[in-house]
Design an enzyme around this catalytic site. Sequence first.
Site, PDB file in Angstrom:
ATOM      1  N   ASP A 150       0.834  -1.204   0.000  1.00 22.40           N
ATOM      2  CA  ASP A 150       0.000   0.000   0.000  1.00 22.40           C
ATOM      3  C   ASP A 150       0.872   1.259   0.000  1.00 22.40           C
ATOM      4  O   ASP A 150       2.030   1.210   0.428  1.00 22.40           O
ATOM      5  CB  ASP A 150      -0.894   0.025   1.250  1.00 22.40           C
ATOM      6  CG  ASP A 150      -1.923  -1.088   1.244  1.00 22.40           C
ATOM      7  OD1 ASP A 150      -2.284  -1.554   0.160  1.00 22.40           O
ATOM      8  OD2 ASP A 150      -2.351  -1.493   2.352  1.00 22.40           O
ATOM      9  N   TYR A 210       6.505  -8.660   8.458  1.00 24.20           N
ATOM     10  CA  TYR A 210       6.180  -7.234   8.544  1.00 24.20           C
ATOM     11  C   TYR A 210       6.393  -6.713   9.958  1.00 24.20           C
ATOM     12  O   TYR A 210       6.278  -7.461  10.935  1.00 24.20           O
ATOM     13  CB  TYR A 210       4.703  -6.988   8.184  1.00 24.20           C
ATOM     14  CG  TYR A 210       4.298  -7.373   6.797  1.00 24.20           C
ATOM     15  CD1 TYR A 210       4.300  -6.433   5.759  1.00 24.20           C
ATOM     16  CD2 TYR A 210       3.875  -8.668   6.498  1.00 24.20           C
ATOM     17  CE1 TYR A 210       3.903  -6.775   4.476  1.00 24.20           C
ATOM     18  CE2 TYR A 210       3.479  -9.021   5.217  1.00 24.20           C
ATOM     19  CZ  TYR A 210       3.502  -8.072   4.209  1.00 24.20           C
ATOM     20  OH  TYR A 210       3.115  -8.423   2.940  1.00 24.20           O
ATOM     21  N   TYR A 269      -3.569 -10.030   4.819  1.00 26.49           N
ATOM     22  CA  TYR A 269      -3.752  -8.582   4.867  1.00 26.49           C
ATOM     23  C   TYR A 269      -3.506  -8.098   6.297  1.00 26.49           C
ATOM     24  O   TYR A 269      -4.281  -8.398   7.201  1.00 26.49           O
ATOM     25  CB  TYR A 269      -5.146  -8.196   4.375  1.00 26.49           C
ATOM     26  CG  TYR A 269      -5.205  -8.061   2.874  1.00 26.49           C
ATOM     27  CD1 TYR A 269      -5.008  -6.840   2.250  1.00 26.49           C
ATOM     28  CD2 TYR A 269      -5.379  -9.192   2.084  1.00 26.49           C
ATOM     29  CE1 TYR A 269      -5.008  -6.725   0.870  1.00 26.49           C
ATOM     30  CE2 TYR A 269      -5.383  -9.094   0.704  1.00 26.49           C
ATOM     31  CZ  TYR A 269      -5.194  -7.855   0.107  1.00 26.49           C
ATOM     32  OH  TYR A 269      -5.183  -7.749  -1.262  1.00 26.49           O
ATOM     33  N   LEU A 318       3.518   0.699   8.416  1.00 24.74           N
ATOM     34  CA  LEU A 318       3.704  -0.693   8.008  1.00 24.74           C
ATOM     35  C   LEU A 318       4.973  -0.807   7.184  1.00 24.74           C
ATOM     36  O   LEU A 318       5.218   0.001   6.279  1.00 24.74           O
ATOM     37  CB  LEU A 318       2.500  -1.172   7.178  1.00 24.74           C
ATOM     38  CG  LEU A 318       2.555  -2.605   6.647  1.00 24.74           C
ATOM     39  CD1 LEU A 318       2.608  -3.610   7.798  1.00 24.74           C
ATOM     40  CD2 LEU A 318       1.333  -2.889   5.765  1.00 24.74           C
TER      41      LEU A 318
END
Length: 311
Positions: free
Chosen positions: A47, A75, A178, A199
């Site tokens: 994103d 992540y 996600y 993120l």
Amino acid sequence: MRKIINKRHINGLLLLDKPIGYTSNKILQYIKFIYKAKKAGHTGTLDPLASGLLPICLGETTKFTSYLINSDKKYIVTARLGEKTNTADKYGIIIKKKKINFSEKKLKDILSLFKGKIKQIPTMYSAIKYKGIPLYKYARAGINLFLNKREVTIYKLKLLYFKNNEIKLKIHCSKGTYIRTIIDDLGDKLNCGAHVIKLRRIKISHFSILNKNIVTIEILNNLIKNSNNILLNFSLLDKLLLPTDYILSDLPKLQLSINFINNLKYGKKVKININFITNNIYRIYNKHNFLGICKIDNNYIVKYKLINYKN
């Protein structure tokens, strides 16, 4: 008159540290433009909010993007508790606010529910396509679709930080996970709402953001602006590319003769007369030349993908 530079048959892997504020596609198109590459692809969307590892494949290397797309990822995510947004991130509209009234132990207990195989419904503000159109375009048009739950696996989830209304997590997950949905679902289970404020993707398969070959947009821009010579630019830019087989460096090697390779090209069934097959997918080489990958079943090559190098 400005000289027109033809697009190039350039092959290789660029390990890029994507900056915040850009879509993955915009970064991809920029890389394709500066390299004048005929073909390019990335290995998993990040994103605009997110930064981190975004491998870019050029030319024949794009044949192997699925290998990384289907790999595990890691992540680091920072989330704000007490506020739920319609996009599950800080760019959205706050649709719920509630005071935080739970202990760290309660938080860890809830986080444990997200470990292992879980099912999640992707946010409507995602790049998943429905009938060829990204979901976020439906969402922006006010159309809310019924989406099926998707099963993903959370291998590890570690709480790194919890203070006031912010938490930081390290997440090791399977493809298709996600992170925004995890945070949104976490906020619902805590009954206070939550959304992503930061993120960063730190690992894909065997590639880490700490890899010595990581390249930033700043590095690329500096190479270009410090030289008016387009051929020199290409020379400097091309040095940043890793060879195609680097993307598959965790797979074992298999040496094949040219006759074997030609038989594969002509669609003939090929038997491998060796007794040490320990894996079903191999990198194929002829001496030091990388030729592609193959899948072996019962000592026969049953599937393969070969490189088509062009000058």
